[in-house]
Design a protein around this motif. Structure first.
Motif, short mmCIF file in Angstrom:
data_model
loop_
_atom_site.label_atom_id
_atom_site.label_comp_id
_atom_site.label_asym_id
_atom_site.label_seq_id
_atom_site.Cartn_x
_atom_site.Cartn_y
_atom_site.Cartn_z
N PRO A 174 63.30 26.08 25.15
CA PRO A 174 63.91 25.53 26.06
C PRO A 174 65.31 25.01 25.58
CG PRO A 174 62.58 24.03 25.00
CD PRO A 174 62.00 25.30 24.43
N HIS A 175 65.93 25.28 24.49
CA HIS A 175 67.21 25.05 23.97
C HIS A 175 67.98 26.45 23.85
CE1 HIS A 175 65.62 21.18 22.81
NE2 HIS A 175 64.55 21.84 22.27
N THR A 176 69.20 26.01 24.19
CA THR A 176 70.54 27.02 23.90
C THR A 176 71.26 26.90 22.71
OG1 THR A 176 71.82 25.74 25.47
CG2 THR A 176 70.41 27.44 26.43
N ASP A 177 71.20 25.93 22.28
CA ASP A 177 72.22 25.39 21.00
C ASP A 177 71.41 25.82 19.56
OD1 ASP A 177 70.41 23.51 21.28
OD2 ASP A 177 71.82 21.80 20.66
N PHE A 178 69.98 26.01 19.69
CA PHE A 178 69.67 26.51 18.20
C PHE A 178 68.40 26.99 18.35
CE2 PHE A 178 67.05 22.65 18.94
CZ PHE A 178 66.05 22.67 18.05
N GLY A 179 67.69 27.68 17.52
CA GLY A 179 66.30 27.97 17.63
C GLY A 179 66.20 29.33 18.17
N PRO A 180 64.86 29.82 18.49
CA PRO A 180 64.93 31.26 19.01
C PRO A 180 65.07 31.40 20.46
CG PRO A 180 62.69 30.02 19.07
CD PRO A 180 63.74 29.18 18.41
N VAL A 181 66.37 31.28 20.88
CA VAL A 181 66.86 31.50 22.04
C VAL A 181 66.30 32.62 22.84
CG1 VAL A 181 68.80 31.33 23.58
CG2 VAL A 181 68.97 29.77 21.77
N GLY A 182 65.79 32.53 23.98
CA GLY A 182 65.34 33.76 24.89
C GLY A 182 63.95 34.03 24.47
N GLU A 183 63.37 33.52 23.42
CA GLU A 183 61.81 33.89 22.95
C GLU A 183 60.75 32.98 23.60
OE1 GLU A 183 61.20 35.32 19.14
OE2 GLU A 183 63.29 34.83 18.60
N ILE A 184 59.69 33.28 23.58
CA ILE A 184 58.49 32.67 23.97
C ILE A 184 57.98 31.71 22.80
CG2 ILE A 184 56.35 32.51 25.24
CD1 ILE A 184 58.56 33.46 26.97
N GLU A 185 57.94 30.17 23.23
CA GLU A 185 57.42 29.41 22.08
C GLU A 185 56.05 28.94 22.40
OE1 GLU A 185 58.33 24.95 20.31
OE2 GLU A 185 58.72 25.58 22.53
N ILE A 186 55.00 29.11 21.55
CA ILE A 186 53.83 28.54 21.85
C ILE A 186 53.53 27.05 21.05
CG2 ILE A 186 52.59 30.72 21.93
CD1 ILE A 186 51.13 30.07 19.14
N GLY A 187 52.81 26.22 21.70
CA GLY A 187 52.70 24.80 21.09
C GLY A 187 51.51 24.23 21.53
N TRP A 188 51.24 23.02 21.10
CA TRP A 188 50.11 22.11 21.50
C TRP A 188 50.38 20.80 21.15
CZ3 TRP A 188 49.97 26.25 18.46
CH2 TRP A 188 50.03 26.01 16.92
N ARG A 189 49.90 19.68 21.52
CA ARG A 189 49.74 18.47 21.28
C ARG A 189 48.48 17.62 21.63
NH1 ARG A 189 54.85 14.93 23.52
NH2 ARG A 189 55.79 17.05 22.65
N LEU A 190 47.76 17.05 20.81
CA LEU A 190 46.62 16.68 21.27
C LEU A 190 46.15 15.18 20.65
CD1 LEU A 190 46.30 19.83 20.52
CD2 LEU A 190 43.70 19.13 20.34
N ALA A 191 45.48 14.55 21.57
CA ALA A 191 45.11 13.18 21.40
C ALA A 191 44.48 12.93 19.90
CB ALA A 191 44.10 12.74 22.37
N ARG A 192 44.93 11.95 19.32
CA ARG A 192 44.38 11.40 17.99
C ARG A 192 42.85 11.71 18.02
NH1 ARG A 192 43.11 11.81 13.94
NH2 ARG A 192 43.33 10.63 12.04
N THR A 193 42.13 11.28 18.73
CA THR A 193 40.75 11.64 18.62
C THR A 193 40.34 13.14 18.93
OG1 THR A 193 40.48 11.49 21.48
CG2 THR A 193 40.36 9.49 20.13
N ALA A 194 40.97 13.95 19.31
CA ALA A 194 40.59 15.35 19.30
C ALA A 194 41.01 15.92 18.16
CB ALA A 194 41.43 15.98 20.39
N TRP A 195 41.81 15.18 16.98
CA TRP A 195 42.13 15.87 15.73
C TRP A 195 40.96 16.25 14.91
CZ3 TRP A 195 46.84 12.75 13.58
CH2 TRP A 195 47.78 12.58 14.52
N GLY A 196 41.17 17.26 14.23
CA GLY A 196 40.11 17.69 13.07
C GLY A 196 38.81 18.41 13.53
N ARG A 197 38.93 18.64 14.94
CA ARG A 197 37.76 19.13 15.63
C ARG A 197 37.84 20.55 16.28
NH1 ARG A 197 36.55 14.90 19.88
NH2 ARG A 197 34.85 15.97 20.46
N GLY A 198 39.05 21.25 16.10
CA GLY A 198 38.93 22.66 16.38
C GLY A 198 39.59 22.83 17.60
N TYR A 199 39.99 21.89 18.43
CA TYR A 199 40.54 21.89 19.65
C TYR A 199 41.64 22.71 19.74
CZ TYR A 199 37.16 19.04 22.05
OH TYR A 199 35.75 18.74 22.44
#
Length: 171
Positions: free
Chosen positions: A83-108
């Motif tokens: 999503p940024h144009t001022d730094f990083g992999p401009v024009g590339e596809i980024e993967i990511g995740w953000r999980l609830a604390r209760t879901a950590w360490g369970r393989g989700y």
């Protein structure tokens, strides 16, 4: 996660209601440690879920809502154009995740990220990046399980945080 089977995950294009769930889940300071320390306003998640619906319609992928075995929202995973144009992999596809604390360490995160890789590859994406705070050991462990290679180190323009860019060829 070696030796342990990963949980079944269901991913769906985020709904309007998911904005509320994301806002609630991400109110946890532990979850937001590497994302500014606190949850954004609800309107930010409303805009984010709407943008992800557009991404899915336009690209065939987005940040999907992760549902656990009980159908409860436990976070998101997916891919989007960087999503940024001022730094990083401009024009590339980024993967990511953000999980609830209760879901950590369970393989989700690992299970959902693997599904993400399958879906973006099917959509014709040949390479992805993962951008991560250098102190985020949990996400780095997931990234390594995916077989991603460290491509470069960087410092964020805002906050001056040290980070890493990992890459993975899908073709």
């Amino acid at each position: 996660m070696s030796g342990r089977s990963l949980p079944a995950v269901r991913l769906r294009v985020p709904t309007d209601e998911d904005a509320l769930a994301w806002h609630r889940i991400f109110a946890d300071p532990d979850v937001m440690e590497f994302h500014g320390g606190r949850s954004a306003e609800l309107s930010v998640y409303e805009e984010l879920t709407a943008r992800q619906r557009r991404h899915d319609a336009e690209h065939g992928f987005c940040f999907w809502t992760i549902l656990d075995d009980d159908g409860e929202v436990v976070g998101f995973t997916g891919a989007q154009p960087w999503p940024h144009t001022d730094f990083g992999p401009v024009g590339e596809i980024e993967i990511g995740w953000r999980l609830a604390r209760t879901a950590w360490g369970r393989g989700y995160a690992t299970a959902a990220a693997r599904t993400t890789l399958e879906r973006v590859k099917a959509a014709g994406v040949e390479q992805v990046v993962a951008m991560v705070n250098a102190r985020n050991e949990r996400s780095i462990a997931v990234i390594r399980r995916l077989g991603m290679e460290l491509a470069e180190s960087f410092t964020t323009p805002v906050g001056k945080q040290q980070g890493y860019c990992f890459r993975l060829a899908l073709a």
